[in-house]
Design an enzyme around this catalytic site. Structure first.
Site, short mmCIF file in Angstrom:
data_model
loop_
_atom_site.label_atom_id
_atom_site.label_comp_id
_atom_site.label_asym_id
_atom_site.label_seq_id
_atom_site.Cartn_x
_atom_site.Cartn_y
_atom_site.Cartn_z
N SER A 1 -9.73 -0.30 7.27
CA SER A 1 -8.93 -0.19 6.45
C SER A 1 -8.67 -1.91 5.78
O SER A 1 -7.78 -1.30 4.29
CB SER A 1 -8.45 0.63 5.75
OG SER A 1 -8.72 2.23 5.43
N SER B 1 -9.05 2.05 3.29
CA SER B 1 -8.65 2.49 2.41
C SER B 1 -7.96 1.81 1.76
O SER B 1 -7.36 2.23 0.29
CB SER B 1 -8.25 3.93 2.89
OG SER B 1 -6.96 2.90 3.94
N LYS C 1 1.02 -1.65 -0.42
CA LYS C 1 -0.24 0.46 0.36
C LYS C 1 0.82 1.29 0.27
O LYS C 1 2.12 1.61 0.99
CB LYS C 1 -0.89 0.14 1.35
CG LYS C 1 -2.00 1.17 0.75
CD LYS C 1 -2.67 1.55 2.78
CE LYS C 1 -3.77 2.34 2.74
NZ LYS C 1 -4.32 1.71 4.23
N1 GLN Z 1 -12.34 4.21 6.32
C1 GLN Z 1 -11.81 4.91 7.76
C2 GLN Z 1 -11.95 6.50 7.70
O1 GLN Z 1 -11.78 6.65 6.78
C3 GLN Z 1 -11.18 3.94 8.17
C4 GLN Z 1 -9.72 4.42 7.45
C5 GLN Z 1 -8.40 3.57 7.31
O2 GLN Z 1 -8.76 2.64 8.53
N2 GLN Z 1 -7.38 3.40 7.27
O3 GLN Z 1 -11.08 6.98 8.24
#
Ligand code: GLN
Length: 495
Positions: A178, A154, A79
């Site tokens: 994420s 994400s 990532k």
């Molecule tokens: N969807 C969550 C956010 O937008 C989690 C994102 C993540 O775990 N990096 O913050």
């Protein structure tokens, strides 16, 4: 060789038997990326040169009959929030468009030391903020199972790359869900370890007290192998824990393909009979899609059939998890993202006459809407006069959420829940409704707030063939039990 289902074991035996070389494997994966990624959009940058050098080293070991490291020749991808020396790292943001880091994050360095071949950097929501990958400043990722749908976020690129056979394993990051939520949307395994289990050194920070690095893979065993490789104390990250890392998978089994598998029991293979699996009604309430519910309930029945004891538990503060998360995460993000000022990294606005104008324009031009929204929310929550009402309050509720888990884990060994309330939604469906988007993480943020480990394993699909994920949460530093149960579930092993 079917790249879509290739596991670490198959790579190892192919190398040992001479049916593939690390180089031929890497080239097949680059081919698959070339063919498919135009449509999927999982990669932001390929590191072909670096990959082929590493692959040639592995092939040299095979040729000389030397013992192979545990992940020898395994094509992986990262990532784009983890820095990679000499390879562009963007965090999905325009502000780091041309950033080429001078060092490797610990997790990536450990993967490569273990023989893995890193193919490239994966698309993600900008600074890992999002649940659909649509917040990437570059392009969205499409779900390989249905390209009209999002892959989750994400770590959308990390999940899609595994699902589409463009990497055997990937590293993602999980701040609020994420790793697990995209794993569940794309039908792969995604593991978030305990906070501190894996060094965050070189992870571009979103919310430092919530950020976790972990693997996305086809199988639980592969997740265990990758986790084993990247886990453990790192002097470069003072929050990395000095807790011994168990051999989730037999080290002998993973050192060299021609070493016979010894017959002693390793963590993954230990019996699960008698394990107590908690089920909390708070995770089966309003907003849970009926098909997801059906599938997860069936999975829990299966765990019972496999010899587990199903126990009701209560996690009474769960309803406060999303608001708590969005205070803590945005507060930390607003502080972490202050470093992107046009001076030290990446993008700098050209049309400026003064220093402060340069800061302002750089940030205005190069941060996306969601990132700006979070910086504003976080700055507000931390500002004098509101700090006690928001940030401090959120920290108190965070402690209560953690206590909920502590109490539940007195009665049970793990807790089983849906990973996400719905299967993958369509691109565009929630982009204009941030609150609806935030709810996609309703079942995952609690574990991040409490710092406990969790895994998502595929447990079924909807009538439209969209994958559904079962989430298994465990006690602090007890990834072994989480992995063991998930492995037994996945392979249907009884007792
Ligand atoms: N969807 C969550 C956010 O937008 C989690 C994102 C993540 O775990 N990096 O913050």
């Amino acid at each position: 060789m079917n790249l879509n289902t290739l596991t670490i074991d198959t790579v190892r035996s192919a190398l040992a038997e001479g049916t593939a070389t690390a180089t031929s494997l890497a080239l097949s994966f680059f081919d698959a990326i070339q063919k498919q990624d135009g449509e999927i959009g999982a990669f932001l940058t390929l590191s072909k040169e670096r990959a082929l050098i590493r692959a040639a080293e592995i092939d040299g070991l095979v040729k000389d009959g030397k013992p192979l490291p545990p992940l020898a020749g395994v094509p992986v991808a990262i990532k784009d929030v983890m820095v990679t020396r000499g390879v562009r790292t963007t965090a999905g943001s325009r502000i780091l468009d041309n950033f080429v880091p001078p060092y490797d994050s610990t997790a990536v360095a450990r993967l490569e030391q273990a023989g893995a071949v890193a193919l490239g950097k994966l698309n993600c929501d900008e600074f890992a903020m999002g649940s659909s990958n649509e917040n990437s400043a570059y392009h969205p990722v499409r779900n390989p199972r249905d390209t009209s749908r999002v892959p989750g976020g994400s770590s959308g690129g990390a999940a899609a790359a595994v699902a589409a056979g463009m990497a055997v394993a990937t590293l993602g990051s999980d701040t609020g869900g994420s790793i697990r939520q995209p794993a569940s949307f794309c039908g792969v395994v995604g593991m978030m370890p305990t906070y501190g289990r894996v060094s965050r050194y070189g992870l571009i920070a979103f919310a430092s007290s919530l950020d976790h690095i972990g693997p996305l893979t086809h199988s639980v065993k592969d997740a265990a192998l990758v986790l084993r490789t990247i886990a453990g104390r790192d002097p470069m990250d003072s929050t990395s824990a000095d807790v011994p890392v168990p051999d989730y998978v037999d080290p002998m089994d993973s050192t060299s393909a021609d070493v016979p598998v010894p017959d002693y029991v390793v963590e993954l293979e230990k019996p699960i009979k008698g394990l107590r699996v908690g089920v909390a009604k708070e995770y089966f309430g309003e907003g849970l899609d009926p098909e997801v519910r059906g599938s997860v309930e069936a999975a829990i029945d299966r765990l019972r059939d496999l010899g587990c004891e199903i126990v009701k538990v209560s996690l009474p503060h769960t309803e406060y998890a999303i608001p708590t998360y969005y205070i803590v995460a945005t507060a930390e993000a607003s502080a972490n993202l202050a470093r992107f000022d046009g001076v030290r990294y990446g993008y700098r606005s050209k049309k400026t006459r003064s220093l402060s104008e340069m800061y302002q324009r750089t940030r205005d031009e190069a941060f996306g809407t969601e990132v700006k929204r979070r910086i504003m929310l976080g700055t507000y929550a931390l500002s004098a006069g509101y700090y006690d009402a928001y940030y401090l309050k959120a920290q108190k509720v965070r402690a209560l959420l953690t206590r909920d888990f502590d109490e539940a884990f007195r009665k049970v060994d793990v807790i089983a829940t849906p990973t996400s309330p719905t299967a993958a939604f369509r691109l565009g469906e929630k982009v204009n409704d941030p609150l609806a988007m935030y709810l996609a993480d309703i079942y995952t943020v609690t574990a991040d707030l409490a710092g406990i480990p969790g895994i998502s394993v595929p447990c079924g699909q909807t009538k439209e063939n969209l994958p559904i994920g079962l989430q298994i949460l465990g006690k602090h530093f007890d990834e072994a039990t989480v992995l063991r149960l998930a492995h037994a579930y996945e392979t249907g092993v009884r007792e």
